[in-house]
Design a protein around this motif. Structure first.
Motif, PDB file in Angstrom:
ATOM      1  N   THR A 230     -24.800 -12.613 -72.886  1.00 55.77           N
ATOM      2  CA  THR A 230     -24.310 -13.919 -72.464  1.00 55.77           C
ATOM      3  C   THR A 230     -25.175 -15.063 -72.979  1.00 55.77           C
ATOM      4  OG1 THR A 230     -23.570 -12.853 -70.419  1.00 55.77           O
ATOM      5  CG2 THR A 230     -23.612 -15.263 -70.457  1.00 55.77           C
ATOM      6  N   ILE A 231     -26.478 -14.921 -72.771  1.00 53.79           N
ATOM      7  CA  ILE A 231     -27.398 -16.031 -73.036  1.00 53.79           C
ATOM      8  C   ILE A 231     -27.819 -16.118 -74.493  1.00 53.79           C
ATOM      9  CG2 ILE A 231     -29.693 -16.936 -72.502  1.00 53.79           C
ATOM     10  CD1 ILE A 231     -29.400 -15.859 -69.689  1.00 53.79           C
ATOM     11  N   PHE A 232     -27.993 -14.959 -75.130  1.00 53.61           N
ATOM     12  CA  PHE A 232     -28.609 -14.975 -76.459  1.00 53.61           C
ATOM     13  C   PHE A 232     -27.973 -15.928 -77.476  1.00 53.61           C
ATOM     14  CE2 PHE A 232     -29.458 -13.507 -80.764  1.00 53.61           C
ATOM     15  CZ  PHE A 232     -30.838 -13.536 -80.759  1.00 53.61           C
ATOM     16  N   PRO A 233     -26.638 -16.002 -77.551  1.00 53.99           N
ATOM     17  CA  PRO A 233     -26.060 -16.933 -78.529  1.00 53.99           C
ATOM     18  C   PRO A 233     -26.568 -18.367 -78.371  1.00 53.99           C
ATOM     19  CG  PRO A 233     -24.364 -15.490 -77.677  1.00 53.99           C
ATOM     20  CD  PRO A 233     -25.600 -15.210 -76.858  1.00 53.99           C
ATOM     21  N   PHE A 234     -26.825 -18.777 -77.148  1.00 57.12           N
ATOM     22  CA  PHE A 234     -27.302 -20.141 -76.925  1.00 57.12           C
ATOM     23  C   PHE A 234     -28.753 -20.313 -77.346  1.00 57.12           C
ATOM     24  CE2 PHE A 234     -23.676 -19.586 -74.199  1.00 57.12           C
ATOM     25  CZ  PHE A 234     -23.002 -20.775 -74.329  1.00 57.12           C
ATOM     26  N   ILE A 235     -29.505 -19.234 -77.235  1.00 51.85           N
ATOM     27  CA  ILE A 235     -30.903 -19.289 -77.646  1.00 51.85           C
ATOM     28  C   ILE A 235     -31.013 -19.272 -79.169  1.00 51.85           C
ATOM     29  CG2 ILE A 235     -33.047 -17.953 -77.648  1.00 51.85           C
ATOM     30  CD1 ILE A 235     -32.437 -17.105 -74.817  1.00 51.85           C
ATOM     31  N   ALA A 236     -30.127 -18.522 -79.796  1.00 49.94           N
ATOM     32  CA  ALA A 236     -30.218 -18.337 -81.247  1.00 49.94           C
ATOM     33  C   ALA A 236     -29.506 -19.435 -82.030  1.00 49.94           C
ATOM     34  CB  ALA A 236     -29.637 -16.980 -81.634  1.00 49.94           C
ATOM     35  N   LYS A 237     -28.686 -20.196 -81.351  1.00 50.29           N
ATOM     36  CA  LYS A 237     -27.851 -21.196 -82.011  1.00 50.29           C
ATOM     37  C   LYS A 237     -28.572 -22.063 -83.053  1.00 50.29           C
ATOM     38  CE  LYS A 237     -25.036 -25.164 -80.570  1.00 50.29           C
ATOM     39  NZ  LYS A 237     -24.914 -26.073 -79.415  1.00 50.29           N
ATOM     40  N   PRO A 238     -29.739 -22.636 -82.731  1.00 54.44           N
ATOM     41  CA  PRO A 238     -30.375 -23.517 -83.720  1.00 54.44           C
ATOM     42  C   PRO A 238     -30.713 -22.812 -85.022  1.00 54.44           C
ATOM     43  CG  PRO A 238     -31.435 -23.731 -81.566  1.00 54.44           C
ATOM     44  CD  PRO A 238     -30.508 -22.563 -81.476  1.00 54.44           C
ATOM     45  N   VAL A 239     -30.876 -21.509 -84.970  1.00 55.73           N
ATOM     46  CA  VAL A 239     -31.250 -20.765 -86.165  1.00 55.73           C
ATOM     47  C   VAL A 239     -30.158 -20.819 -87.223  1.00 55.73           C
ATOM     48  CG1 VAL A 239     -31.754 -18.469 -87.078  1.00 55.73           C
ATOM     49  CG2 VAL A 239     -32.720 -19.203 -84.887  1.00 55.73           C
ATOM     50  N   PHE A 240     -28.915 -20.837 -86.746  1.00 58.70           N
ATOM     51  CA  PHE A 240     -27.814 -20.801 -87.703  1.00 58.70           C
ATOM     52  C   PHE A 240     -27.543 -22.165 -88.315  1.00 58.70           C
ATOM     53  CE2 PHE A 240     -27.361 -17.235 -84.840  1.00 58.70           C
ATOM     54  CZ  PHE A 240     -27.314 -16.197 -85.756  1.00 58.70           C
ATOM     55  N   GLY A 241     -28.340 -23.108 -87.875  1.00 62.41           N
ATOM     56  CA  GLY A 241     -28.409 -24.376 -88.579  1.00 62.41           C
ATOM     57  C   GLY A 241     -27.165 -25.217 -88.488  1.00 62.41           C
ATOM     58  N   ALA A 242     -27.368 -26.497 -88.697  1.00 68.65           N
ATOM     59  CA  ALA A 242     -26.257 -27.421 -88.782  1.00 68.65           C
ATOM     60  C   ALA A 242     -25.620 -27.315 -90.169  1.00 68.65           C
ATOM     61  CB  ALA A 242     -26.730 -28.835 -88.510  1.00 68.65           C
ATOM     62  N   ALA A 243     -26.124 -26.367 -90.945  1.00 67.09           N
ATOM     63  CA  ALA A 243     -25.590 -26.161 -92.291  1.00 67.09           C
ATOM     64  C   ALA A 243     -24.068 -25.972 -92.242  1.00 67.09           C
ATOM     65  CB  ALA A 243     -26.257 -24.939 -92.928  1.00 67.09           C
ATOM     66  N   GLN A 244     -23.450 -26.143 -93.380  1.00 68.08           N
ATOM     67  CA  GLN A 244     -21.989 -26.108 -93.469  1.00 68.08           C
ATOM     68  C   GLN A 244     -21.376 -24.893 -92.790  1.00 68.08           C
ATOM     69  OE1 GLN A 244     -24.225 -26.076 -95.763  1.00 68.08           O
ATOM     70  NE2 GLN A 244     -23.646 -27.138 -97.660  1.00 68.08           N
ATOM     71  N   THR A 245     -22.164 -23.813 -92.787  1.00 62.30           N
ATOM     72  CA  THR A 245     -21.656 -22.533 -92.317  1.00 62.30           C
ATOM     73  C   THR A 245     -21.229 -22.509 -90.855  1.00 62.30           C
ATOM     74  OG1 THR A 245     -23.961 -21.979 -91.993  1.00 62.30           O
ATOM     75  CG2 THR A 245     -22.873 -21.068 -93.927  1.00 62.30           C
ATOM     76  N   PHE A 246     -21.636 -23.530 -90.104  1.00 60.05           N
ATOM     77  CA  PHE A 246     -21.584 -23.357 -88.667  1.00 60.05           C
ATOM     78  C   PHE A 246     -21.494 -24.709 -87.985  1.00 60.05           C
ATOM     79  CE2 PHE A 246     -23.084 -21.742 -84.594  1.00 60.05           C
ATOM     80  CZ  PHE A 246     -22.516 -20.484 -84.608  1.00 60.05           C
ATOM     81  N   ASN A 247     -20.441 -24.970 -87.271  1.00 60.41           N
ATOM     82  CA  ASN A 247     -20.416 -26.234 -86.548  1.00 60.41           C
ATOM     83  C   ASN A 247     -20.182 -26.032 -85.056  1.00 60.41           C
ATOM     84  OD1 ASN A 247     -17.648 -25.941 -86.128  1.00 60.41           O
ATOM     85  ND2 ASN A 247     -17.202 -26.881 -88.112  1.00 60.41           N
TER      86      ASN A 247
END
Lengths: 199, 199
Positions: free
Chosen positions: B158-175
């Motif tokens: 449940t929680i991990f996606p919110f913790i890891a979110k910044p890692v995937f960057g504001a790069a084009q790949t992920f909004n």
DNA sequence: GTCTATAAGGGGATAGAC
DNA sequence: GTCTATCCCCTTATAGAC
């Protein structure tokens, strides 16, 4: 001083101390005085070798990012192993590494969060992972499920216990060897759970 | 200033600003000057109402710990709902709350780590959870599996996606909307995955 | 390369007027 | 209750001797 690394060069003594203090306290809470004391040298030497706290931190941070994410990329891209074997290898090598470096995930994720443009964006982790062999294998097996779910699941199941550990306190309820024994069990369990998500 | 809370009392304006700045930057990186600027008041008032940065932080921190852990305790102890319903409720309410407060987990877990004796130990979370109805139900269903595994799984997924979110960057790949859509899907998926671990 | 001493500024807290 | 001005310690960084 950690273990009186009297054999190391001054530069390496500072880096070793910086690794320890930065990962334990984070960038903002770390004082350069903490680092030089840990290294057994004086303030001027830190600036002589690394110019500034910030420059030293960047060096350590890139090392730690590499340590946290670099370790799984080769496994993700193994061309000939099966999906199941990859999952076993990821859980196993990851947990072994995290037992040795329990502070690593919370440190890296916090600092990336504090400075995403500097440390997060250039990783292009989503891109690299999306083009990996593992993701291709997942898409074949479960074309209807966004592979990002699976990525969150692998990493969440593996890493989360290390992030949540301090919450359970040094209280009587929970000691270090119990924790290690539980995460060791998870090396076997996580691949089983992940496989069951794919059926 | 966030949204010019001109209707709030000064004390509440400061707390509101402190919530925002502390959760975004953490205790060590937060300057009291950041808080008062965000609140639209001056430095002296912060000390007038809260005596010190540290005292203000303690107040916010206890609120946030409560927000992160208090939300699931009632569900854990519902006497009459089934295990499956509890899992659905936990995933659903947790994810809804985290979408509104994405910084909460990384903030709370980091600060507990920095000060376990002050914030972690007194929680006695392991104890409270171990005595919960949910854990009793789990033990009946799967007597051979340490319930701590299950706790790590629920929270990790449940929680991990919110913790890891910044890692995937504001790069084009992920909004942002992609992220919200994915974690919303997980409200349904996580209970299914967890149930499959119990068979 | 390594040290001591110190400069320069940041940051938490308070005095005292209104 | 609220403000401006200011204190003073702590921290990073550097100067300069050895």
């Amino acid at each position: 001083m950690a273990k009186d690394n009297i054999d190391l060069s001054t530069e390496e003594k500072i880096k070793e101390a910086a690794r320890k203090v930065f990962t334990q306290k984070g960038y903002a809470a770390t004082r350069t005085r903490d680092i030089v004391q840990e290294a057994g040298i004086n303030l001027a030497l830190l600036n002589y070798y690394f110019r500034s706290k910030e420059k030293l931190f960047e060096i350590i941070m890139f090392e730690k990012v590499q340590q946290l994410f670099g370790i799984i990329l080769p496994i993700l891209n193994e061309p000939s192993t099966t999906l199941e074997v990859k999952l076993q290898k990821i859980a196993s090598t990851y947990i072994d590494m995290l037992i040795q470096n329990p502070d690593l995930p919370l440190f890296v994720l916090s600092e990336i969060r504090n400075n995403p443009e500097q440390f997060g964006d250039k990783l292009q982790l989503t891109k690299v992972i999306n083009e990996s062999v593992l993701i291709k294998q997942l898409k074949e097996k479960k074309p209807d499920l966004n592979p990002l779910h699976f990525l969150f699941n692998i990493l969440g199941l593996t890493i989360f216990p290390f992030i949540a550990k301090p919450v359970f306190g040094a209280a009587q309820t929970f000691n270090e060897e119990m924790f290690v024994s539980i995460v060791n069990e998870r090396k076997k369990l996580i691949p089983i759970w992940l496989a069951s998500m794919l059926t």
